[in-house]
Design an enzyme around this catalytic site. Structure first.
Site, short mmCIF file in Angstrom:
data_model
loop_
_atom_site.label_atom_id
_atom_site.label_comp_id
_atom_site.label_asym_id
_atom_site.label_seq_id
_atom_site.Cartn_x
_atom_site.Cartn_y
_atom_site.Cartn_z
CD GLU A 109 -3.19 -0.91 2.05
OE1 GLU A 109 -3.18 0.04 2.86
OE2 GLU A 109 -4.15 -1.67 1.92
CD GLU A 126 -3.79 -5.85 3.97
OE1 GLU A 126 -4.68 -5.06 4.38
OE2 GLU A 126 -2.58 -5.61 4.06
C1 NOJ Z 1 -4.54 -2.27 4.82
C2 NOJ Z 1 -3.22 -2.30 5.53
O1 NOJ Z 1 -2.27 -2.93 4.73
C3 NOJ Z 1 -3.30 -2.97 6.88
O2 NOJ Z 1 -2.11 -2.71 7.54
C4 NOJ Z 1 -4.52 -2.48 7.63
O3 NOJ Z 1 -4.58 -2.99 8.92
C5 NOJ Z 1 -5.77 -2.85 6.87
N1 NOJ Z 1 -5.73 -2.23 5.57
C6 NOJ Z 1 -7.07 -2.42 7.52
O4 NOJ Z 1 -7.12 -1.04 7.56
#
Ligand code: NOJ
Length: 452
Positions: free
Chosen positions: A164, A358
Site C-alpha cells: 500500500e 488483503e
Molecule cells: C490495509 C493495511 O495494509 C493494513 O495494515 C490495515 O490494517 C488494513 N488495511 C485495515 O485497515
C-alpha cells in the site's frame, strides 16, 4: 462457487501490527515506533504497538493456530529494522534468527509463507535522512532486499515488495492521518512516490538476482474500487475510467493507474503527467526501466468500492450511497462487488495473475457470555465478498485470497479500537480465541469455497 483447484487460501498480518518485542532482539527504531510515542491524540487513546499481540514471543502458538484453522498460506511482513537496525549497514543476526524460526515453523506445519518486504516500518535513521524523499532510498531498499533474498529465499518463494504505497506515502505525508502526520505539498509526495516505485523495482531485481530458487514476486497496492451503478456498458466504462483516472475525491495518491501502470507498462498515465506537470519529479527512461522490472503476480488489497455512473457530460460521475447503507466498525461501506469489479478491471488492464492480498471487516467483537465470539457479520461479509470473487474468477486469473487479518491487532491510527481478526486477541492476557468466522473460514478452505 468455483475457485481453481490450487487456489491459495491464506491469512495476512504485518510486523508492527502484531509483533511487539519493540526493544528486543537488537531491533532498531522505525517511524511508527517513534511517532506513536507522542501522546498527541493522533492514535486512538494514544495506544502503541510496543507489545501488541506479542507475536515476537508467541509465533509458535500463532502458527499452531493457523494449522488448526486449516490456513494454507500466511502473508506476513518483515520489519526492516529487525534485519538492518539503521536501514543500511550492519545486519542484526538476532532479527534474522527470529524470522528464520518463524519461516521454519511455517514450513514444518505446511503453511506456505508469502513474505512482504515493507509494510511501513521505515527505519528512523533513513527517515532522518529524508526517507522516501532521498534519492538513495531505492538503493537502500535494494540492499535490504538482497539480504532478504540471501537469507530467506531458500524456503520462501513468494514475495511482495511494498504494501500500500498509497498509504505510506499518501496517508502519512499527504493527508497527515498516519505517522508522521504530515501534509506535504504534492511536489514532495510525488517525488516520494517515484522513489518508492524505484525501490520496488530495485527490490524485484535484487530478489531475483540473489534468489535460491525461482520466485513469485509481486506488489501489493490498494484502492477503493469504482463500481458501475448499473450493468449498462456506459456505466461499466464510467467505472473503469474513474478507477484508473485522476481521483475525484481525496488526494492524488488514491490513483490506481499512477501506482500500477509504471510497474506493469513502464510509463506513468499520460493524463496524470499533464495534470500534475508542475509538481513532477525528474523522471528518466532508466527510472522507468527499473520500475517496470517484470513481476510474476499482482497483489491488491481490496476492502470497498464506491458507485459510479456515466454522467450526462460523458464523464464518470460519483454517486452518493443509499441512506442507511451497511458499514463496518471502521465506517467503511460493505460493497461485495468490489471483489468482482476490482480484480476484473485490474486483470483486463494488467493481465497478471491476481492475488487478493488483503480483505476483511472491522467489527466491535467481544467475548460473549458463552466464552465465544459470534461474529456473524464477518461471516456474512466474507461470504458475500468471496461470492463476488468467484464470479471474477470465471473471467480473470485469480490465484488466491488472504483474509485480513489472522488476528486482531494494532490498526495504525485506530490503535486497538478496530478488530479485524479471524482470531480474537485479549490484549490484557494475550489469550487467543478463534472467532466463529475462523471456524467458518476453515470450512471454506477445506471445501475450496464450495460450502459458501
Ligand atoms: C490495509 C493495511 O495494509 C493494513 O495494515 C490495515 O490494517 C488494513 N488495511 C485495515 O485497515
Amino acid at each position: 462457487m468455483k475457485f481453481r483447484d490450487d487456489f491459495v487460501w491464506g491469512a495476512a498480518t504485518s510486523s508492527y501490527q502484531i509483533e511487539g518485542g519493540q526493544n528486543e532482539g537488537g531491533k532498531g527504531a522505525h517511524l511508527w515506533d517513534e511517532y506513536v510515542k507522542e501522546e498527541n491524540g493522533k492514535v486512538f487513546e494514544n495506544q502503541r504497538g510496543d507489545v501488541s499481540c506479542d507475536h515476537y514471543h508467541r509465533y509458535k502458538e500463532d502458527v499452531q493456530l493457523m494449522k488448526e484453522l486449516g490456513i494454507k498460506a500466511y502473508r506476513f511482513s518483515i520489519d526492516w529494522t529487525r534485519i538492518i537496525p539503521e536501514g543500511i549497514g550492519a545486519i542484526n543476526e538476532e532479527g534474522i534468527a527470529f524470522y528464520n524460526s518463524l519461516i521454519d515453523e511455517l514450513v514444518a506445519n505446511d503453511i506456505e509463507p508469502y513474505l512482504t518486504l515493507f509494510h511501513w516500518e521505515l527505519p528512523m535513521e533513513l527517515y532522518k535522512r529524508g526517507g522516501w524523499m532521498n534519492p538513495d532510498m531505492p538503493e537502500w531498499f535494494a540492499n535490504y532486499a538482497r539480504v532478504i533474498a540471501e537469507r530467506f529465499s531458500d524456503r520462501v518463494k513468494n514475495f511482495f515488495t511494498i504494501n500500500e504505497p498509497q498509504c505510506f506515502v499518501g496517508l502519512s505525508f499527504s493527508e497527515g492521518v498516519h505517522a508522521p502526520w504530515l501534509q506535504l505539498p504534492d511536489s514532495q509526495t510525488l517525488l516520494m512516490s517515484h522513489n518508492a516505485l524505484k525501490a520496488h523495482g530495485r527490490a524485484v531485481q535484487e530478489l531475483r538476482a540473489h534468489a535460491r530458487q525461482p520466485l513469485n514476486i509481486g506488489y501489493a497496492p490498494t484502492s477503493g474500487i469504482a463500481l458501475p451503478a448499473t450493468d449498462k456498458p456506459e456505466d461499466i466504462e464510467a467505472a473503469r475510467q474513474a478507477y484508473f483516472g485522476i481521483p475525484q475525491e481525496g488526494t492524488w495518491a488514491w490513483n490506481t493507474a499512477w501506482w500500477s501502470d509504471p510497474v506493469i507498462f513502464g510509463k506513468y498515465p499520460e493524463e496524470f503527467l499533464v495534470h500534475f506537470e508542475k509538481d513532477l519529479p525528474k523522471i528518466t527512461d532508466d527510472d522507468m526501466k527499473i520500475i517496470s522490472e517484470p513481476i510474476d503476480i499482482y497483489g491488491q488489497n481490496i476492502y470497498l468500492g464506491y458507485p459510479v455512473r456515466m454522467g450526462e457530460d460523458g464523464k464518470p460521475e460519483l454517486l452518493s450511497r443509499n441512506t442507511g447503507y451497511a458499514k463496518s466498525a471502521s465506517n467503511w461501506p460493505m460493497t461485495p462487488d468490489a471483489l468482482y469489479w476490482g480484480p476484473k478491471f485490474l486483470y483486463d488492464r494488467y493481465k497478471k495473475p491476481i492475488f487478493i492480498t488483503e480483505n476483511g471487516l472491522a467489527c466491535h467483537d467481544w467475548v460473549h457470555l458463552d466464552g465465544k465470539i459470534h461474529d456473524s457479520s464477518r461471516i456474512d461479509f466474507t461470504a458475500r465478498y468471496l461470492g463476488a470473487l468467484s464470479r471474477a474468477a470465471e473471467e480473470a486469473d485469480i490465484r488466491g485470497y488472504f483474509a485480513w487479518s489472522l488476528m486482531d491487532n494494532f490498526e495504525w491510527a485506530e490503535g486497538f479500537g478496530q478488530r479485524y481478526g479471524l482470531v480474537y486477541v485479549d490484549f490484557q492476557t494475550q489469550k487467543r480465541i478463534p472467532k466463529d468466522s475462523a471456524y467458518w473460514y476453515r470450512e471454506v478452505i477445506r471445501t475450496n469455497g464450495a460450502c459458501i
